[in-house]
Design an enzyme around this catalytic site. Structure first.
Site, PDB file in Angstrom:
ATOM      1  CG  ASP A 212       1.281  -2.618  -8.342  1.00 25.73           C
ATOM      2  OD1 ASP A 212       1.048  -2.255  -9.516  1.00 25.73           O
ATOM      3  OD2 ASP A 212       0.525  -3.373  -7.706  1.00 25.73           O
TER       4      ASP A 212
ATOM      5  NE  ARG B 184      -4.257  -1.491   0.135  1.00 28.77           N
ATOM      6  CZ  ARG B 184      -4.346  -2.653  -0.486  1.00 28.77           C
ATOM      7  NH1 ARG B 184      -3.294  -3.105  -1.181  1.00 28.77           N
ATOM      8  NH2 ARG B 184      -5.449  -3.369  -0.428  1.00 28.77           N
TER       9      ARG B 184
ATOM     10  CD  GLU C 126      -3.420   2.915  -5.748  1.00 28.31           C
ATOM     11  OE1 GLU C 126      -4.413   2.170  -5.936  1.00 28.31           O
ATOM     12  OE2 GLU C 126      -2.359   2.502  -5.261  1.00 28.31           O
TER      13      GLU C 126
ATOM     14  CG  HIS D  86      -3.211  -1.135  -6.748  1.00 25.31           C
ATOM     15  ND1 HIS D  86      -3.700  -0.408  -5.693  1.00 25.31           N
ATOM     16  CD2 HIS D  86      -3.071  -2.396  -6.282  1.00 25.31           C
ATOM     17  CE1 HIS D  86      -3.871  -1.185  -4.639  1.00 25.31           C
ATOM     18  NE2 HIS D  86      -3.481  -2.408  -4.976  1.00 25.31           N
TER      19      HIS D  86
END
Length: 321
Positions: free
Chosen positions: A262, A238, A267, A286
Site C-alpha cells: 500500500d 511506509r 508516491e 496508500h
C-alpha cells in the site's frame, strides 16, 4: 486557502467549509504537485494551506518562498515532512487535526486494509475477479490461513489489532519489535520472537513500524530469503521500511510467494514505475488511512483550525514555542 492532494475530490464533501467567513476563497488541488518550484509558484498567493498527511513536503526551502503563508494545516497530529522550526521562524502557524476521533478510529482503517490485502493474496481475489469478468472460471487454489502463522513486525496499537484478527482466523501469531516483551505480546495472544525467527517461521509477515533512520531498510534481502517462496509480505506502513529493489527482485525471481503493498518510496507512483508490472502482488495506492471516518475528522477539524486561527485563538498548534 489552498487544499492540497485531494485525489478523490472529496474535501468539500467532508468539511463544513460553509462555516468559514463569506469572503474565504477555497481552491482545491486534486493533482499532486511534485516539483518544489511549481509548488511555490502555485501556492505563492495563498495565506492558508491545508495539506493531506505527508503527501506534499514543506521543507525550509519551500516555506521561505511563501511570504503570504500564515497558516499551514496538516491532517493528523504530526507531519514529518513539514519543517516545523522554519515554519515558526517564518511566522507560519502549523495546526493538526484528527485528535477528536474515537479511540482506535485512526489506525483501524489501516488494520482493516491489511487484512484485505492478506485475504486478496491468499485467495487470489483480484485475478479470479478479472477472470470471471473475462469469461473464465476457477484458475487458482487458495492458501489456507487457519493453522498458519502470522508474523507481526511492530506490535503497537495497529499491529496489535492485526494480531487479534489473526487469532480470530485461527493463526498462530508471532511478533517482533525492538522493545517488545513477552508479557506485552501475550496480551494480544502473540509470542515474542527475534526478527530472524519471525521471517523464517511465518506464512504472512505484516509490517507495522514507524519510519525512522533505524527502521529504514529494516526488511531486506536476508529477511525476504527467510520468508521463502510460499509466504507473503504485507506493507501498509511506509515504503522505505522495505528495500523496494530487493522486494521487486524477490517477486520476479519467485523467492517469495507474493506481496500486498500500500506504500511506496515514491508516491504517487509514476506511470512507468516497476511496481505497476510486479508479479504476484496486490497493490493499493496508500489507502490505509483513507476512510470516511478519518476523512470526516480530518477535514472537519481542518475547517475548525482555520476558523479558530482567524478568530485569534488557534487550536492544535504543532509548532508552538
Amino acid at each position: 486557502m489552498a487544499v492540497l492532494d485531494d485525489y478523490q475530490n472529496v474535501a468539500r464533501e467532508f468539511g463544513d467549509w460553509h462555516t468559514l467567513p463569506p469572503d474565504a476563497e477555497v481552491t482545491v488541488f486534486d493533482e499532486h504537485i511534485a516539483d518544489p518550484e511549481e509548488l511555490v509558484r502555485e501556492l505563492e498567493p495563498f495565506g492558508v494551506v491545508v495539506a493531506m498527511r505527508e503527501r506534499t513536503p514543506f521543507p525550509a526551502a519551500v516555506l521561505r518562498q511563501l511570504p503570504n503563508l500564515e497558516l499551514l494545516v496538516t491532517t493528523g497530529m504530526g507531519n514529518a515532512v513539514i519543517d516545523m522550526a522554519t515554519a515558526a521562524e517564518q511566522g507560519v502557524t502549523v495546526c493538526g487535526t484528527g485528535n477528536g476521533m474515537r479511540e482506535g478510529a485512526e489506525w483501524a482503517p489501516t488494520a482493516e486494509l491489511t487484512w484485505g490485502l492478506i485475504l486478496a493474496l491468499a485467495r487470489r481475489i483480484p485475478e479470479e475477479d478479472r477472470s470471471v469478468r473475462e469469461g473464465g472460471w476457477q484458475h487458482t487454489v487458495g492458501k489456507d490461513l487457519l493453522g498458519g502463522t502470522l508474523g507481526v513486525l511492530g506490535l503497537g496499537r495497529l499491529g496489535s489489532q492485526v494480531a487479534t484478527v489473526g487469532r480470530a482466523f485461527g493463526m498462530e501469531v508471532l511478533a517482533h519489535s525492538e522493545n517488545l516483551t513477552e508479557e506485552r505480546a501475550r496480551q494480544v495472544g502473540a509470542r515474542a520472537v527475534g526478527k530472524r525467527e519471525l521471517f523464517a517461521e511465518s506464512d504472512v509477515v505484516t509490517v507495522h513500524v514507524k519510519l525512522s533512520e533505524r527502521t529504514r531498510g529494516l526488511v531486506g534481502r536476508a529477511e525476504l530469503d527467510l520468508l521463502g517462496p510460499n509466504s507473503y509480505l504485507i506493507n501498509t506502513s511506509r515504503g522505505p521500511i522495505v528495500d523496494e529493489r530487493e522486494l521487486l527482485s524477490a517477486l520476479h525471481e519467485g523467492r517469495i510467494g507474493g506481496a500486498g503493498v500500500d506504500v511506496y518510496e515514491r508516491e504517487p507512483l509514476p506511470a512507468d514505475d516497476p511496481w505497476r508490472g510486479a508479479p504476484r502482488t496486490v497493490l493499493t495506492p496508500h489507502l490505509g488511512y483513507v476512510s470516511e471516518t478519518v476523512y470526516r475528522a480530518f477535514f472537519t477539524e481542518a475547517v475548525e483550525d482555520v476558523r479558530q486561527y482567524l478568530a485569534g485563538a488557534p487550536v492544535r498548534v504543532l509548532n508552538a514555542s
